[in-house]
Write an enzyme that holds these catalytic residues in place. Structure first.
Site, PDB file in Angstrom:
ATOM      1  N   SER A 177      29.417  60.105  65.228  1.00  0.00           N
ATOM      2  CA  SER A 177      29.402  61.253  66.129  1.00  0.00           C
ATOM      3  C   SER A 177      30.790  61.871  66.284  1.00  0.00           C
ATOM      4  CB  SER A 177      28.816  60.836  67.485  1.00  0.00           C
ATOM      5  OG  SER A 177      28.556  61.940  68.308  1.00  0.00           O
TER       6      SER A 177
ATOM      7  N   ASP B 176      29.917  68.675  67.489  1.00  0.00           N
ATOM      8  CA  ASP B 176      30.640  67.460  67.142  1.00  0.00           C
ATOM      9  C   ASP B 176      30.227  67.040  65.735  1.00  0.00           C
ATOM     10  OD1 ASP B 176      28.065  66.684  67.801  1.00  0.00           O
ATOM     11  OD2 ASP B 176      28.683  64.798  68.723  1.00  0.00           O
TER      12      ASP B 176
ATOM     13  N   ASP C 126      28.245  64.903  64.269  1.00  0.00           N
ATOM     14  CA  ASP C 126      26.850  64.769  63.833  1.00  0.00           C
ATOM     15  C   ASP C 126      25.954  65.832  64.440  1.00  0.00           C
ATOM     16  OD1 ASP C 126      26.788  63.721  66.428  1.00  0.00           O
ATOM     17  OD2 ASP C 126      25.257  62.239  65.931  1.00  0.00           O
TER      18      ASP C 126
ATOM     19  N   ASP D   5      24.867  66.574  67.442  1.00  0.00           N
ATOM     20  CA  ASP D   5      23.866  66.355  68.489  1.00  0.00           C
ATOM     21  C   ASP D   5      24.324  66.941  69.816  1.00  0.00           C
ATOM     22  OD1 ASP D   5      25.815  64.497  69.175  1.00  0.00           O
ATOM     23  OD2 ASP D   5      24.418  62.824  69.424  1.00  0.00           O
TER      24      ASP D   5
END
EC number: 5.4.2.10
Length: 461
Positions: free
Chosen positions: A107, A254, A256, A258
């Site tokens: 992440s 960010d 990833d 999410d």
């Protein structure tokens, strides 16, 4: 022995904490535990399937190979979707009806870290018990399949990415009867900071297909530059670019994708609380905010809750972490929830936080409302907030120490409904986070400093 799974899967320094062997073992253990969720007959040609995606970290290549090897050795056919946002894996796990979705990502963490987390059939993150079950059989020998019973690994990033982009665009621009694509964001000039991460292709393409004029920054991943002075944790470039290009707004993701934060036309940050407020009001207007309720965490600003209350919108609080937000949403039948950090879960379209979906719906609300993002966010003013981390303390004793609890009660009485205080032990370190919100920054600083001093005195190790 400490738990391997944290609040968001298994994480650590790639090739030191998170090794190829561990990834192999996790894949092997996951098919043993999660493979029991279905039967051979409900999959094409009687084969069970898993899907693996990753962010742009260089270590993702060897970890994906190892994880896929563990699952295919356990008899699963594995679809390697390549680089794709975490919520893309969740969506594809559901729409392709595979039994296991797996994401290799850390992440917003620095590039040297990486992580592995799983989604069950339907695209939902695993409950704690399933993670415990995986950990319990990790590395154990078992009667693995042989011959024709082992699985295959196929690679199809293009199909996976296109399916996900089609889904995202359709959330605000469903195809017309003649199969043409509407352009609800036509003329909207925005800047998108992709953090050199997993949405470097997805977000710009989805926004453009919805009609936006997109200026893209930090969308050239090289395996090493993910989150480096970019994205939602480092928004300075985005703020400068929005002002320099006279864009209407900016969005930042960010690594990833999410989560999503935003920037208004003047370069001011719009945090997750304000984004949730804007989207909650939009859903309420459309009759889609279930129970007129937004699910937030204890870290959400009191200003958000007060503003929503005036609009007839209730809030339900959970512990920090998007998994706890989702648990509450599922339990109560709520349609929207999230965190101040930019995780926003829109259950109408997703099973987890989705930064690109958040960006699309936020841009769409700017167009629909006829207001600027700055004007929309102004309806959700944030109370000044101060946070102090008190290290090297007995964090477990904070909730029972009489002097601390008396001090908290005294400050809460003085603040009344104009502020609040929160003491929260860290989940990974021997420290207590002390947070105060008040009508002025000076008073928030004062309250927080007083409480932090007492915590340090009472709980010092």
């Amino acid at each position: 022995m400490p738990k391997m799974f944290g609040t968001d899967g298994v994480r650590g320094l790639a090739n030191r904490d998170l090794t190829a062997r561990l990834a192999l073992d996790l894949g092997d253990a996951a098919v043993r535990v999660l493979g029991d969720a279905g039967t051979q007959d409900d999959q094409p040609e009687g084969r069970r399937r898993a899907l693996v995606g990753r962010d742009t970290r260089v270590s993702g290549d060897f970890l994906a190979s190892a994880l896929s090897a563990g699952m295919s050795a356990g008899g699963f056919d594995v679809i390697d979707a390549g680089i794709i946002p975490t919520p893309g894996v969740a969506y594809l796990t559901s729409v392709l009806n595979v039994e296991i979705g797996a994401v290799i990502s850390a992440s917003h963490n620095p590039m040297p870290d990486n992580g592995i987390k799983f989604f069950a059939r339907g695209g939902f993150k695993l409950p704690d018990q399933k993670e415990d079950d995986i950990e319990a059989v990790l590395g154990q020998d078992w009667d693995r399949p042989t011959g024709a019973g082992v699985g295959r690994v196929s690679h199809d990033q293009t199909t996976a990415t296109n399916l996900y982009i089609d889904h995202l665009v359709a959330t605000i621009a469903p195809l017309n009867d003649d199969k043409t694509q509407p352009k609800p964001l036509k003329g909207l000039k925005i800047v998108a900071d992709c953090a050199n991460g997993a949405t470097s292709v997805v977000a710009p393409e989805a926004l453009r297909r919805a009609g936006a004029d997109v200026i893209v920054i930090n969308a050239s991943p090289d395996g090493y530059n993910i989150n480096k002075n970019a994205g939602s944790t480092h928004p300075e470039q985005l703020q400068a670019m929005v002002k320099a290009t006279d864009a209407v707004m900016g969005v930042a993701f960010d690594g990833d994708a999410d989560r999503c934060l935003a920037v208004d036309e003047d370069g001011n940050m719009i945090n997750g609380d304000q984004i949730m407020g804007i989207l909650a009001r939009a859903k309420q207007r459309e009759g889609k905010l279930n129970h007129d309720t937004l699910v937030v965490t204890v870290m959400s600003n009191l200003g958000l809750k007060l503003a929503l209350k005036d609009m007839g919108i209730k809030t339900v609080e959970t512990a920090v972490g998007d998994r706890y937000v989702l648990e509450e949403m599922l339990k109560g039948g709520y349609s929207l929830g999230g965190e101040q950090s930019g995780h926003v879960i829109n259950r109408e379209f997703a099973t987890t936080g989705d930064g690109t979906l958040t960006a699309l719906t936020l841009c769409n609300e700017v167009v629909k409302s006829g207001k600027s993002l700055k004007e929309l966010a102004a309806d959700f003013p944030q109370l000044p907030q101060t946070l102090i981390n008190v290290p090297n303390v007995d964090k477990k004793a904070a909730a029972t120490n009489k002097r601390i609890q008396d001090a908290v009660a005294r400050e809460e009485e003085l603040l009344g409904d104009t502020g609040r205080v929160l003491l929260r032990p860290s989940g990974t370190e021997p420290l207590v986070r002390v947070m105060a919100e008040a009508a002025t920054q000076a008073y928030a600083d004062e309250v927080c400093t007083r409480l932090a001093k007492i915590v340090a005195e009472e709980l010092a190790l």
